[in-house]
Design a protein around this motif. Structure first.
Motif, PDB file in Angstrom:
ATOM      1  N   THR A  87       0.841  -1.198   0.000  1.00 54.91           N
ATOM      2  CA  THR A  87       0.000   0.000   0.000  1.00 54.91           C
ATOM      3  C   THR A  87       0.878   1.252   0.000  1.00 54.91           C
ATOM      4  O   THR A  87       0.628   2.206  -0.747  1.00 54.91           O
ATOM      5  N   TYR A  88       1.930   1.214   0.814  1.00 55.54           N
ATOM      6  CA  TYR A  88       2.853   2.355   0.861  1.00 55.54           C
ATOM      7  C   TYR A  88       3.545   2.551  -0.489  1.00 55.54           C
ATOM      8  O   TYR A  88       3.613   3.666  -1.016  1.00 55.54           O
ATOM      9  N   VAL A  89       4.030   1.465  -1.052  1.00 55.15           N
ATOM     10  CA  VAL A  89       4.725   1.544  -2.338  1.00 55.15           C
ATOM     11  C   VAL A  89       3.778   2.073  -3.422  1.00 55.15           C
ATOM     12  O   VAL A  89       4.152   2.878  -4.278  1.00 55.15           O
ATOM     13  N   ASN A  90       2.521   1.643  -3.348  1.00 56.75           N
ATOM     14  CA  ASN A  90       1.517   2.128  -4.299  1.00 56.75           C
ATOM     15  C   ASN A  90       1.275   3.631  -4.109  1.00 56.75           C
ATOM     16  O   ASN A  90       1.109   4.373  -5.083  1.00 56.75           O
ATOM     17  N   PHE A  91       1.257   4.099  -2.862  1.00 56.73           N
ATOM     18  CA  PHE A  91       1.164   5.548  -2.592  1.00 56.73           C
ATOM     19  C   PHE A  91       2.307   6.276  -3.320  1.00 56.73           C
ATOM     20  O   PHE A  91       2.105   7.312  -3.945  1.00 56.73           O
ATOM     21  N   LEU A  92       3.516   5.711  -3.208  1.00 56.35           N
ATOM     22  CA  LEU A  92       4.674   6.365  -3.835  1.00 56.35           C
ATOM     23  C   LEU A  92       4.552   6.402  -5.358  1.00 56.35           C
ATOM     24  O   LEU A  92       4.937   7.382  -5.989  1.00 56.35           O
ATOM     25  N   CYS A  93       4.029   5.326  -5.919  1.00 56.82           N
ATOM     26  CA  CYS A  93       3.825   5.297  -7.382  1.00 56.82           C
ATOM     27  C   CYS A  93       2.876   6.426  -7.790  1.00 56.82           C
ATOM     28  O   CYS A  93       3.078   7.069  -8.818  1.00 56.82           O
ATOM     29  N   ASN A  94       1.832   6.664  -6.992  1.00 53.16           N
ATOM     30  CA  ASN A  94       0.914   7.767  -7.272  1.00 53.16           C
ATOM     31  C   ASN A  94       1.579   9.107  -7.023  1.00 53.16           C
ATOM     32  O   ASN A  94       1.444  10.047  -7.801  1.00 53.16           O
ATOM     33  N   GLU A  95       2.297   9.189  -5.936  1.00 52.54           N
ATOM     34  CA  GLU A  95       2.860  10.470  -5.519  1.00 52.54           C
ATOM     35  C   GLU A  95       3.907  11.003  -6.494  1.00 52.54           C
ATOM     36  O   GLU A  95       3.964  12.193  -6.773  1.00 52.54           O
ATOM     37  N   ASP A  96       4.741  10.079  -7.017  1.00 56.48           N
ATOM     38  CA  ASP A  96       5.755  10.535  -7.961  1.00 56.48           C
ATOM     39  C   ASP A  96       5.481  10.090  -9.387  1.00 56.48           C
ATOM     40  O   ASP A  96       6.303  10.303 -10.277  1.00 56.48           O
ATOM     41  N   GLY A  97       4.311   9.471  -9.600  1.00 58.14           N
ATOM     42  CA  GLY A  97       3.862   9.210 -10.951  1.00 58.14           C
ATOM     43  C   GLY A  97       4.649   8.182 -11.733  1.00 58.14           C
ATOM     44  O   GLY A  97       5.315   8.513 -12.703  1.00 58.14           O
ATOM     45  N   PHE A  98       4.564   6.909 -11.339  1.00 57.55           N
ATOM     46  CA  PHE A  98       5.057   5.843 -12.211  1.00 57.55           C
ATOM     47  C   PHE A  98       4.201   4.598 -12.092  1.00 57.55           C
ATOM     48  O   PHE A  98       3.537   4.372 -11.082  1.00 57.55           O
TER      49      PHE A  98
ATOM     50  N   VAL B 119      21.617  -3.293  -0.839  1.00 60.63           N
ATOM     51  CA  VAL B 119      20.282  -3.823  -0.540  1.00 60.63           C
ATOM     52  C   VAL B 119      20.189  -5.274  -1.019  1.00 60.63           C
ATOM     53  O   VAL B 119      20.481  -5.567  -2.183  1.00 60.63           O
ATOM     54  N   ALA B 120      19.815  -6.164  -0.124  1.00 61.41           N
ATOM     55  CA  ALA B 120      19.650  -7.575  -0.500  1.00 61.41           C
ATOM     56  C   ALA B 120      18.341  -7.728  -1.270  1.00 61.41           C
ATOM     57  O   ALA B 120      17.267  -7.849  -0.688  1.00 61.41           O
ATOM     58  N   LEU B 121      18.458  -7.713  -2.600  1.00 67.40           N
ATOM     59  CA  LEU B 121      17.274  -7.647  -3.480  1.00 67.40           C
ATOM     60  C   LEU B 121      16.687  -9.041  -3.705  1.00 67.40           C
ATOM     61  O   LEU B 121      16.713  -9.570  -4.817  1.00 67.40           O
ATOM     62  N   LYS B 122      16.159  -9.599  -2.626  1.00 71.57           N
ATOM     63  CA  LYS B 122      15.660 -10.980  -2.711  1.00 71.57           C
ATOM     64  C   LYS B 122      14.150 -11.014  -2.840  1.00 71.57           C
ATOM     65  O   LYS B 122      13.459 -10.165  -2.275  1.00 71.57           O
ATOM     66  N   PHE B 123      13.661 -12.034  -3.576  1.00 70.36           N
ATOM     67  CA  PHE B 123      12.222 -12.252  -3.640  1.00 70.36           C
ATOM     68  C   PHE B 123      11.667 -12.334  -2.222  1.00 70.36           C
ATOM     69  O   PHE B 123      12.262 -12.974  -1.356  1.00 70.36           O
ATOM     70  N   GLY B 124      10.559 -11.660  -2.013  1.00 71.91           N
ATOM     71  CA  GLY B 124       9.904 -11.741  -0.710  1.00 71.91           C
ATOM     72  C   GLY B 124      10.323 -10.669   0.274  1.00 71.91           C
ATOM     73  O   GLY B 124       9.721 -10.537   1.334  1.00 71.91           O
ATOM     74  N   SER B 125      11.316  -9.856  -0.082  1.00 69.26           N
ATOM     75  CA  SER B 125      11.779  -8.847   0.865  1.00 69.26           C
ATOM     76  C   SER B 125      11.012  -7.533   0.715  1.00 69.26           C
ATOM     77  O   SER B 125      11.200  -6.781  -0.241  1.00 69.26           O
ATOM     78  N   ALA B 126      10.148  -7.267   1.682  1.00 70.13           N
ATOM     79  CA  ALA B 126       9.386  -6.017   1.670  1.00 70.13           C
ATOM     80  C   ALA B 126      10.325  -4.826   1.843  1.00 70.13           C
ATOM     81  O   ALA B 126      10.121  -3.764   1.238  1.00 70.13           O
ATOM     82  N   GLU B 127      11.353  -5.012   2.650  1.00 71.25           N
ATOM     83  CA  GLU B 127      12.317  -3.924   2.884  1.00 71.25           C
ATOM     84  C   GLU B 127      12.997  -3.534   1.581  1.00 71.25           C
ATOM     85  O   GLU B 127      13.150  -2.344   1.283  1.00 71.25           O
ATOM     86  N   ALA B 128      13.416  -4.531   0.800  1.00 73.99           N
ATOM     87  CA  ALA B 128      14.088  -4.253  -0.470  1.00 73.99           C
ATOM     88  C   ALA B 128      13.137  -3.555  -1.438  1.00 73.99           C
ATOM     89  O   ALA B 128      13.515  -2.590  -2.116  1.00 73.99           O
ATOM     90  N   LEU B 129      11.897  -4.035  -1.496  1.00 79.73           N
ATOM     91  CA  LEU B 129      10.909  -3.420  -2.390  1.00 79.73           C
ATOM     92  C   LEU B 129      10.701  -1.948  -2.036  1.00 79.73           C
ATOM     93  O   LEU B 129      10.690  -1.073  -2.906  1.00 79.73           O
ATOM     94  N   VAL B 130      10.532  -1.670  -0.754  1.00 77.39           N
ATOM     95  CA  VAL B 130      10.319  -0.298  -0.292  1.00 77.39           C
ATOM     96  C   VAL B 130      11.513   0.584  -0.665  1.00 77.39           C
ATOM     97  O   VAL B 130      11.372   1.685  -1.200  1.00 77.39           O
ATOM     98  N   LYS B 131      12.699   0.063  -0.428  1.00 69.63           N
ATOM     99  CA  LYS B 131      13.922   0.816  -0.717  1.00 69.63           C
ATOM    100  C   LYS B 131      14.032   1.120  -2.219  1.00 69.63           C
ATOM    101  O   LYS B 131      14.334   2.243  -2.622  1.00 69.63           O
ATOM    102  N   MET B 132      13.768   0.106  -3.043  1.00 74.40           N
ATOM    103  CA  MET B 132      13.872   0.276  -4.499  1.00 74.40           C
ATOM    104  C   MET B 132      12.844   1.304  -5.007  1.00 74.40           C
ATOM    105  O   MET B 132      13.115   2.070  -5.919  1.00 74.40           O
ATOM    106  N   THR B 133      11.675   1.294  -4.386  1.00 75.48           N
ATOM    107  CA  THR B 133      10.633   2.235  -4.807  1.00 75.48           C
ATOM    108  C   THR B 133      11.045   3.663  -4.464  1.00 75.48           C
ATOM    109  O   THR B 133      10.907   4.577  -5.294  1.00 75.48           O
ATOM    110  N   GLU B 134      11.550   3.851  -3.268  1.00 71.20           N
ATOM    111  CA  GLU B 134      11.987   5.195  -2.875  1.00 71.20           C
ATOM    112  C   GLU B 134      13.125   5.674  -3.775  1.00 71.20           C
ATOM    113  O   GLU B 134      13.179   6.840  -4.170  1.00 71.20           O
ATOM    114  N   MET B 135      14.034   4.769  -4.123  1.00 69.42           N
ATOM    115  CA  MET B 135      15.164   5.139  -4.981  1.00 69.42           C
ATOM    116  C   MET B 135      14.709   5.473  -6.402  1.00 69.42           C
ATOM    117  O   MET B 135      15.231   6.392  -7.039  1.00 69.42           O
ATOM    118  N   THR B 136      13.711   4.731  -6.896  1.00 71.96           N
ATOM    119  CA  THR B 136      13.213   5.004  -8.253  1.00 71.96           C
ATOM    120  C   THR B 136      12.449   6.327  -8.280  1.00 71.96           C
ATOM    121  O   THR B 136      12.588   7.118  -9.216  1.00 71.96           O
TER     122      THR B 136
END
Lengths: 616, 157
Positions: A349-360, A389-406
């Protein structure tokens, strides 16, 4: 005349805004929105144009039913040549912005050229001006919308804008309107960014008048609304659960792409489903879902408004994300969740907020992250690239980090911004990019839903579920049930869905109405609203004409039948579990028949007879 | 029997069908900016609230009007604007505590809800029954029924 008969042409190089009459002959041939906007693009640009150059054009187009009482009549499309694919890009959005543009008296806005400095377009009915956007550049969609409304002292202004992703030309950047509705796919936001155009702010008080036959129109739209209300999907499923109603259904059907399509069922689907959004969280006793919300004129109201758990790791120190905003739709929940193996509803949900907030686009973004995760697990991408960042399947932390970086355009985020095709090619594994024509797949695995393989392979904007949603027939039985594991009969099914969809997308209506409506229900509404003949025969022809026009554009842009293909994983690696266990997609069994039914040569080119028959 | 518009904001989805119906009924055009009912969306909380004139018995707008352009419709109890009498002085817009009387630039007059003289278009258009037109004495009936239903008494033979 449900059209306003007026288009606005904005030359960003010269800084001019000119009103032109709408080409009414084209309106009769291409209806509006997707069809008519594409006709203008095709007529005015070279198909070989560099999508991110000043020579590309960017068109915002409404349909004849946009801004009327027809249910869902609030849609608009953003049409351009897409930077992600190099093909036609046409992204559809709801919210309130499209109706506002129409009520300001415009059917369409065409942007051409490139501004020397950041600008935004302000439209107040006939008054139109380009304004300096230096103070908005570098700001998110949310800040931009708020700043513009305050500057004009008018909370009723509607804003469509790009965030930092569009500015930095993330190849799948979106154009976002009304904070969380988006023309999401194919990178239309990057084109807007390349033109130094930050936003379009609209206030329309003229309204939509001149419906051809008002009494018939009110009757037809009322009848059609009753059908939506009485249908189990549009009357109950979508308003209650949103598109997320599909999560468990598709997972059980064995068609849920998981971990970059290595699997087709996700063990944590339940945790990120519509049902989970309704449940009270153990942490704070509140549900993720706050309410549903409609777009303009919509009597379905499938939109999700969600609120995060304030204690969740992703936002515990970020109170700016504690308010309600656009929640998870099925596509976002899948791409960000199942495809990355992340079963954490709050993180998604947070990552989806970011996609809306910065438009991707969360679909292409999630799919690109999942490809990167596979490359990381193979050791091809390492901590050196990911910044530790340990970019492993299943890692919510990695997903969040990658979204903020993108979103911010930092570090490895810059590589993710290129989409999975370029990323996988760069690291020497093009076969791991789950794309068609460079665009990432949506949430249906074509081994479990065979017809979708053909729909993806032949979609004019690259892999996409909204060009021919045979899921409706193959899984949900709308309008008739077909077997998702069979290829037989799918060529005709795909063609029929593609042509009908082109009509929905060109009228100002939402495609979700087609869970309950066919063209039989759309036709009386269009006929009552629009002058001229809008018989079913004509609508079918218009739909097919639009499809072929887009195809011709792509062919001229350099695409061939070889691009009507699927990644090797879907054609050679059998599904491991579920009803489709052992199956690959049978594209080769469907494609030749499809070309034949389309009236195309074996090379995928519309024949002379087809071109003539469709009046192209 | 007098009826009144009853609004249940919890049922509102923000679709704006009511605004379009209102403008269409009164001006023959789909134009939210001419609607006499407005839907407010509070983004940060997800709340949506349709808001319009409640037809006060003590109608401040009516008393404030210097030319008696706001009158009472005997059949519905609606306070409505006589357009050819209104001089556009806007004093009623100041007098109304709720902001539901507003000036219209195009006509130079004020406008307010007139209950469509007995068949409110907004209520008819609302897809979720967030807006209903019901017995003015019993606007609480549905809520009472819902609470009554929560009693877990068993029918006795």
């Amino acid at each position: 005349m449900a059209w306003q008969r007026k288009i606005l042409r904005v030359n960003l190089t010269k800084g001019t805004c000119v009103s032109e009459p709408l080409n009414m002959q084209w309106a009769q041939e291409y209806l509006g929105q997707r069809g008519l906007g594409t006709k203008y693009l095709v007529a005015e640009t070279d198909p070989k144009v560099d999508p991110l150059s000043a020579d590309n054009k960017l068109i915002f187009a409404t349909g004849p039913l946009t801004g009327t009482m027809a249910s869902t009549g609030g849609r608009f499309s953003v049409i351009t040549k897409g930077p992600l694919t190099g093909a036609i890009a046409c992204s559809n959005s709801g919210g309130y912005w499209g109706a506002e543009l129409k009520m300001a008296g415009w059917d369409m806005v065409i942007f051409e050229g490139k501004s020397a400095k950041p600008v935004y377009l302000f439209i107040e009915n006939d008054k139109v001006e380009l304004r300096d956007a230096a103070h908005l550049w570098g700001k998110t969609v949310w800040v931009t919308e708020d700043t513009i409304k305050k500057a004009h002292q008018d909370p009723q202004i509607k804003v469509s804008s790009i965030g930092r992703a569009g500015e930095s030309q993330v190849l799948y950047a979106a154009v976002v309107n009304d904070l969380h509705r988006a023309a999401g796919r194919s990178g239309v936001g990057a084109v807007m960014g390349s033109k130094n155009l930050k936003a379009i702010a609209v206030r329309g008080t003229k309204g939509v008048a001149g419906i051809a036959n008002p009494k018939e129109f009110q009757k037809a739209t009322m009848e059609a609304k009753k059908i939506l209300a009485g249908n189990p999907v549009t009357g109950q499923g979508l308003p209650t659960y949103g598109t997320q109603v599909l999560m468990n259904v598709i997972n059980e059907s064995g068609a849920m792409p998981t971990r970059n399509h290595r699997d087709i069922q996700f063990e944590d689907a339940r945790k990120i489903s519509a049902e989970a959004m309704h449940e009270k969280r153990p942490t704070d006793g509140k549900a993720n879902l706050v309410t549903n919300q409609a777009c303009f004129g919509c009597t379905i109201a499938c939109g999700r408004i969600s609120k995060l758990d304030e204690k969740h790791f992703s936002v515990a120190d970020k109170p700016q994300y504690w308010g309600a905003s656009g929640g998870l739709e099925y596509e976002a929940a899948w791409a960000l969740g199942s495809n990355t193996g992340v079963g954490d509803l709050e993180a998604l949900t947070y990552v989806n907020f970011l996609c809306n907030e910065d438009g991707f686009d969360p679909i292409s973004f999630g799919a690109t992250v999942s490809a990167a995760m596979e490359l990381y697990e193979m050791g091809v991408i390492t901590d050196k690239q990911t910044g530790g960042v340990a970019l492993k399947f299943g890692s919510a932390e990695a997903l969040v980090k990658m979204t903020e970086m993108t979103a911010k355009g930092e570090g490895f985020g810059k590589e993710l911004a290129q989409g999975s095709k370029r990323l996988c090619a760069k690291y020497g594994h093009p076969e791991l990019s789950m794309t068609v024509k460079g665009q990432e797949f949506p949430a249906y695995d074509s081994r479990g839903i065979q017809g979708m393989g053909l729909a993806y392979a032949t979609s004019n904007r690259g892999a996409c579920h909204l060009r021919g949603y045979t899921v409706a027939s193959e899984i949900l039985g709308v309008p008739i049930k077909t077997d998702p594991l069979q290829t037989e009969g799918k060529a005709g099914l795909v063609k029929a869905f593609q042509d009908a969809t082109a009509v929905f997308d060109s009228s100002g209506l939402c495609l979700f109405t087609s869970f309950a409506w066919t063209l039989n229900e759309v036709q009386p509404q269009l006929q009552a609203a629009c002058e001229g003949d809008w018989s079913l025969d004509k609508l079918n022809l218009v739909g097919e004409r639009i499809w072929n026009m887009e195809r011709q554009y792509n062919n001229a842009a350099g695409f061939t039948h070889k691009d009507d293909n699927l990644p090797p994983r879907l054609l050679t690696e059998p599904a491991k579990t579920g009803p489709a266990k052992g199956l690959v997609n049978g594209l080769d069994k469907m494609l030749p028949e499809y070309y034949q039914m389309r009236g195309w040569s074996p090379e995928g080119v519309p024949t002379k007879e087809t071109v003539q028959r469709l009046g192209l | 029997m007098q009826k009144s518009l009853h609004i249940d904001p919890a049922k509102c989805t923000g679709c704006m069908q009511c605004e379009m119906a209102c403008s269409y009924e009164n001006y023959g055009v789909f134009n939210n900016s001419k609607s006499r009912i407005k839907v407010f969306e509070f983004h940060n909380t997800g709340r949506k609230v349709p808001y319009t004139c409640t037809q006060c018995d003590e109608a401040w707008c009516l008393h404030a009007c210097p030319v008696e352009a706001i009158v009472i419709d005997a059949a519905t109890g609606a306070k409505y604007v006589l357009e050819d009498v209104c001089v556009g002085c806007k004093v009623c817009t100041i007098a109304c505590p709720f902001g539901t009387v507003n000036y219209v630039q195009d006509t130079g007059k004020v406008q307010k809800c007139d209950l469509c003289f007995g068949e409110p278009a907004c209520a008819e258009a609302c897809p979720t029954a967030a807006i209903t037109y019901i017995d003015a004495d019993w606007t609480g009936l549905e809520r009472m029924r819902q609470w009554a239903d929560k009693l877990d008494n068993q029918p006795q033979a």
